[in-house]
Design a protein around this motif. Structure first.
Motif, PDB file in Angstrom:
ATOM      1  N   ALA A 170     -11.187   0.923  -8.087  1.00 29.97           N
ATOM      2  CA  ALA A 170     -12.629   0.664  -8.145  1.00 29.97           C
ATOM      3  C   ALA A 170     -13.391   1.203  -6.941  1.00 29.97           C
ATOM      4  CB  ALA A 170     -12.872  -0.844  -8.267  1.00 29.97           C
ATOM      5  N   ILE A 171     -12.731   1.398  -5.829  1.00 27.11           N
ATOM      6  CA  ILE A 171     -13.415   1.799  -4.597  1.00 27.11           C
ATOM      7  C   ILE A 171     -14.310   3.027  -4.781  1.00 27.11           C
ATOM      8  CG2 ILE A 171     -13.029   2.767  -2.286  1.00 27.11           C
ATOM      9  CD1 ILE A 171     -10.827   0.665  -1.939  1.00 27.11           C
ATOM     10  N   PRO A 172     -13.867   4.072  -5.456  1.00 26.83           N
ATOM     11  CA  PRO A 172     -14.753   5.242  -5.591  1.00 26.83           C
ATOM     12  C   PRO A 172     -16.066   4.938  -6.320  1.00 26.83           C
ATOM     13  CG  PRO A 172     -12.506   5.824  -6.187  1.00 26.83           C
ATOM     14  CD  PRO A 172     -12.555   4.333  -6.027  1.00 26.83           C
ATOM     15  N   GLN A 227      -3.926  -6.670  -8.349  1.00 26.66           N
ATOM     16  CA  GLN A 227      -5.260  -6.720  -7.750  1.00 26.66           C
ATOM     17  C   GLN A 227      -5.467  -5.565  -6.773  1.00 26.66           C
ATOM     18  OE1 GLN A 227      -5.241 -10.689  -6.140  1.00 26.66           O
ATOM     19  NE2 GLN A 227      -5.988 -11.591  -8.043  1.00 26.66           N
ATOM     20  N   LEU A 258      -8.377  -2.794  -7.141  1.00 28.19           N
ATOM     21  CA  LEU A 258      -9.323  -2.556  -6.050  1.00 28.19           C
ATOM     22  C   LEU A 258      -9.332  -1.089  -5.653  1.00 28.19           C
ATOM     23  CD1 LEU A 258     -11.261  -3.533  -3.854  1.00 28.19           C
ATOM     24  CD2 LEU A 258      -9.265  -3.997  -2.434  1.00 28.19           C
ATOM     25  N   LEU A 259      -8.160  -0.510  -5.475  1.00 34.93           N
ATOM     26  CA  LEU A 259      -8.086   0.895  -5.087  1.00 34.93           C
ATOM     27  C   LEU A 259      -8.702   1.803  -6.152  1.00 34.93           C
ATOM     28  CD1 LEU A 259      -4.543   1.015  -3.461  1.00 34.93           C
ATOM     29  CD2 LEU A 259      -6.770   1.076  -2.297  1.00 34.93           C
ATOM     30  N   ARG A 286      -4.066  -2.575  -6.910  1.00 32.29           N
ATOM     31  CA  ARG A 286      -4.271  -1.357  -7.710  1.00 32.29           C
ATOM     32  C   ARG A 286      -5.671  -1.324  -8.317  1.00 32.29           C
ATOM     33  NH1 ARG A 286       1.797  -1.270 -10.166  1.00 32.29           N
ATOM     34  NH2 ARG A 286       2.642   0.217  -8.676  1.00 32.29           N
ATOM     35  N   GLU A 331       0.933   4.232  -2.843  1.00 32.38           N
ATOM     36  CA  GLU A 331       0.729   5.624  -2.436  1.00 32.38           C
ATOM     37  C   GLU A 331       1.963   6.493  -2.662  1.00 32.38           C
ATOM     38  OE1 GLU A 331      -2.140   6.993  -1.469  1.00 32.38           O
ATOM     39  OE2 GLU A 331      -3.092   5.042  -1.806  1.00 32.38           O
ATOM     40  N   MET A 343     -17.776   1.992  -6.030  1.00 28.31           N
ATOM     41  CA  MET A 343     -18.449   0.862  -5.412  1.00 28.31           C
ATOM     42  C   MET A 343     -19.712   1.250  -4.651  1.00 28.31           C
ATOM     43  SD  MET A 343     -15.172  -1.253  -4.058  1.00 28.31           S
ATOM     44  CE  MET A 343     -15.636  -2.962  -4.215  1.00 28.31           C
ATOM     45  N   HIS A 344     -19.843   2.461  -4.234  1.00 27.39           N
ATOM     46  CA  HIS A 344     -20.982   2.852  -3.423  1.00 27.39           C
ATOM     47  C   HIS A 344     -21.289   4.311  -3.680  1.00 27.39           C
ATOM     48  CE1 HIS A 344     -23.390   3.777   0.143  1.00 27.39           C
ATOM     49  NE2 HIS A 344     -23.581   2.478   0.268  1.00 27.39           N
ATOM     50  N   ASP A 353       0.823  -1.204   0.000  1.00 25.78           N
ATOM     51  CA  ASP A 353       0.000   0.000   0.000  1.00 25.78           C
ATOM     52  C   ASP A 353       0.863   1.262   0.000  1.00 25.78           C
ATOM     53  OD1 ASP A 353       0.777  -0.654   2.611  1.00 25.78           O
ATOM     54  OD2 ASP A 353      -0.875   0.468   3.490  1.00 25.78           O
TER      55      ASP A 353
END
Length: 81
Positions: free
Chosen positions: A50-52, A43, A47-48, A45, A16, A54-55, A12
């Motif tokens: 996609a997070i914005p 994976q 995920l990070l 990268r 960053e 996701m919800h 991480d």
């Protein structure tokens, strides 16, 4: 040379941009020779990224429900004071 566990624990910070040049080189060397850690970093990268998406933003009601739960947990932990 880094072990896989060290790579994962530091991945991480690599993403960053928080590592020194020496740490980045060590990470890249391990990444170059370890297909499992290459997959892990890929994976992470993804995920990070996609997070914005996701919800949707939380509603006022959702925020208040979470805040009530936190206050309740604090009261329970502090003995109901």
């Amino acid at each position: 040379m880094l072990k896989c566990r060290e790579f994962i624990d530091t991945a991480d910070a690599l993403v960053e941009g928080e590592l020194t040049v020496r740490q980045r080189l060590s990470m890249r060397l391990h990444w170059f020779i370890c297909k499992h850690c290459r997959r892990y970093l890929s994976q992470l990268r993804a995920l990070l990224g996609a997070i914005p998406f996701m919800h949707k933003p939380a509603s006022d009601e959702e925020v208040e429900r979470v805040m009530r739960g936190l206050r309740s947990a604090d009261e329970h932990r502090d003995g109901g004071e």
